[in-house]
Design a protein around this motif. Structure first.
Motif, PDB file in Angstrom:
ATOM      1  N   GLY A   1       0.783  -1.224   0.000  1.00 18.52           N
ATOM      2  CA  GLY A   1       0.000   0.000   0.000  1.00 18.52           C
ATOM      3  C   GLY A   1       0.815   1.274   0.000  1.00 18.52           C
ATOM      4  O   GLY A   1       0.283   2.362  -0.226  1.00 18.52           O
ATOM      5  N   LEU A   2       2.114   1.149   0.250  1.00 16.51           N
ATOM      6  CA  LEU A   2       2.954   2.344   0.334  1.00 16.51           C
ATOM      7  C   LEU A   2       2.984   3.123  -0.967  1.00 16.51           C
ATOM      8  O   LEU A   2       3.051   4.360  -0.959  1.00 16.51           O
ATOM      9  N   ALA A   3       2.919   2.434  -2.090  1.00 11.11           N
ATOM     10  CA  ALA A   3       2.969   3.110  -3.394  1.00 11.11           C
ATOM     11  C   ALA A   3       1.811   4.073  -3.550  1.00 11.11           C
ATOM     12  O   ALA A   3       1.997   5.222  -3.992  1.00 11.11           O
ATOM     13  N   ARG A   4       0.614   3.643  -3.193  1.00  9.93           N
ATOM     14  CA  ARG A   4      -0.561   4.527  -3.327  1.00  9.93           C
ATOM     15  C   ARG A   4      -0.467   5.692  -2.344  1.00  9.93           C
ATOM     16  O   ARG A   4      -0.851   6.822  -2.669  1.00  9.93           O
ATOM     17  N   LEU A   5       0.042   5.442  -1.159  1.00 12.55           N
ATOM     18  CA  LEU A   5       0.202   6.514  -0.180  1.00 12.55           C
ATOM     19  C   LEU A   5       1.179   7.563  -0.707  1.00 12.55           C
ATOM     20  O   LEU A   5       0.923   8.770  -0.627  1.00 12.55           O
ATOM     21  N   ASN A   6       2.267   7.117  -1.301  1.00 11.02           N
ATOM     22  CA  ASN A   6       3.244   8.055  -1.842  1.00 11.02           C
ATOM     23  C   ASN A   6       2.753   8.744  -3.107  1.00 11.02           C
ATOM     24  O   ASN A   6       3.137   9.890  -3.379  1.00 11.02           O
TER      25      ASN A   6
END
Length: 427
Positions: free
Chosen positions: A339-344
């Motif tokens: 999920g880090l990609a969408r957060l970034n």
């Protein structure tokens, strides 16, 4: 609900401060029995439902209540704990107004469903049913996240009925959204309910229920169709690629004025200056954050909320769903590390650098998601329930364990003794 055909309407009108003669005329079209409605009446009934949300419905504070209780908004006096204890009282007028207002609109929605079902195959009836099932899901989402167990009313009744368990209410919400998804297509603007609006609400519901795989899939299906846009466009009623559904909140018919509570009289558009951002909230925004200038403004030495710009000069749209929430749903639902990609992705558009180094624990990742939700969605009515659904409310807000639910309003319990009371609030 005791005498629901009459009690909710009259209690709501009284609680909202409506005078009898003029407002009974104004709302008289909502009292037409469904069996007397013709197909030609359906558009007016549909617009009547939209109007009720925008004319105040459950009251203006219901649209910011989760920010007030969630530590984003402070009043003119008293501590945050004082504010919570005052709001979370069975005698608090805002509790009664919101309960009565939600059921007042539900009464109209149920009538519209019954009327539209008389015309199978009609395009106008199909649209009315699709919108109605969406609105019924939205209403029950608003209610179950506040009061937990709620009476499920598939049709209006004059009988007292008890509350149904919250799990059944959540199931009902999903059932209603499935019906809406089957019936709805695209809409002429994001001020009308669409198939995408139902997808967005379903993604929110799935996340709330811990159905993370489904929540992520639904959110991702909209991320490909909508695009993150500038805050200035989103909250200044400019054409944008971000909003999925919002209430247009037209000035001539609306009693819903959030901005009037946020701006002070020193602002050029005037306001009552009832609520202000908390110091804790201001601390989570950096100067590099592109959202900061639209979220806040400084007037006469005071920091004010600025997302709703009209003050006393008009009314601002109230956003229900936009694609930024879908980025946040996808990030949370996918978890660490996926999920880090969408957060970034979201952070980059908002002017922030990528989180680096990446969170090494699930808690650290959730801390980052919750901070980003707070910055992105402040004054859009998420914070308190975000803390409740993630099990953080008692620790972060300093509330008692029973305050993760609202009390059942005392006036409603007098009307219907079968409602009972939520634990911790007495008899």
């Amino acid at each position: 609900m005791k005498k629901i055909l009459f009690h909710f309407t009259l209690v709501f009108l009284a609680a909202a401060g409506f005078s009898c003669a003029g407002d009974l005329d104004r709302f008289s079209r909502y009292s037409i029995p469904p069996e007397a409605v013709t197909e030609a009446d359906l558009p007016a009934m549909r617009m009547g439902v939209y109007s009720s949300f925008q004319s105040g419905g459950p009251g203006v504070r219901s649209y910011i209540m989760f920010d007030i209780l969630g530590g984003n908004i402070r009043g003119n006096s008293g501590t945050s704990k004082d504010q919570i204890n005052s709001m979370l009282s069975s005698l608090n007028s805002y509790q009664n107004t919101s309960w009565a207002g939600y059921f007042y609109i539900l009464y109209q929605v149920n009538n519209l469903i019954k009327a539209a079902e008389k015309y199978p195959g009609s395009s106008e009836a199909t649209l009315a049913l699709g919108e109605s099932h969406y609105f019924r899901a939205y209403l029950y989402y608003c209610m179950v996240t506040r009061w937990g167990d709620m009476p499920i009313l598939r049709e209006n009744t004059q009988e007292n009925v008890p509350r149904d368990p919250a799990e059944q209410v959540w199931n009902f919400i999903e059932e209603e959204l499935e019906l809406a998804l089957d019936l709805l297509g695209s809409s002429k603007s994001y001020y009308y309910v669409s198939h995408d609006a139902a997808v967005a609400l379903m993604a929110r519901v799935k996340l709330s229920r811990g159905k993370k795989t489904e929540a992520a899939e639904l959110a991702e299906s909209l991320i490909g169709k909508y695009k993150l846009d500038d805050f200035e466009k989103i909250f200044r009623k400019a054409a944008n690629t971000e909003i999925i559904f919002a209430f247009e909140n037209l000035s001539e018919e609306s009693g819903l004025n959030i901005s009037d509570l946020f701006y002070t009289y020193a602002h050029e558009n005037k306001g009552q200056g009832v609520y202000y951002p908390t110091k804790d909230l201001l601390a989570v925004f950096s100067d590099e954050d592109k959202r900061k200038e639209i979220t806040f403004t400084s007037v006469a030495g005071q920091t004010l909320f600025n997302k709703y710009p009209s003050g006393q000069t008009g009314k601002d749209p109230v956003i229900v769903s936009r694609v930024a929430e879908m980025y946040l749903i996808s990030a949370e639902a996918q978890g660490r590390p996926n999920g880090l990609a969408r957060l970034n992705d979201l952070r980059e558009v908002r002017g922030l650098t990528a989180i680096n180094p990446a969170p090494t624990t699930d808690k650290a990742f959730m801390d980052a998601v919750m901070d980003e939700r707070r910055r992105e969605l402040v004054t859009e009515n998420f914070r308190y329930y975000d803390l409740v659904r993630t099990g953080r409310a008692v620790e972060e807000l300093g509330i008692q364990s029973h305050q993760v639910l609202f009390p059942i309003p005392g006036q409603q319990r007098l009307l219907n003794p079968l409602l009972g009371q939520n634990p911790g609030y007495g008899d």
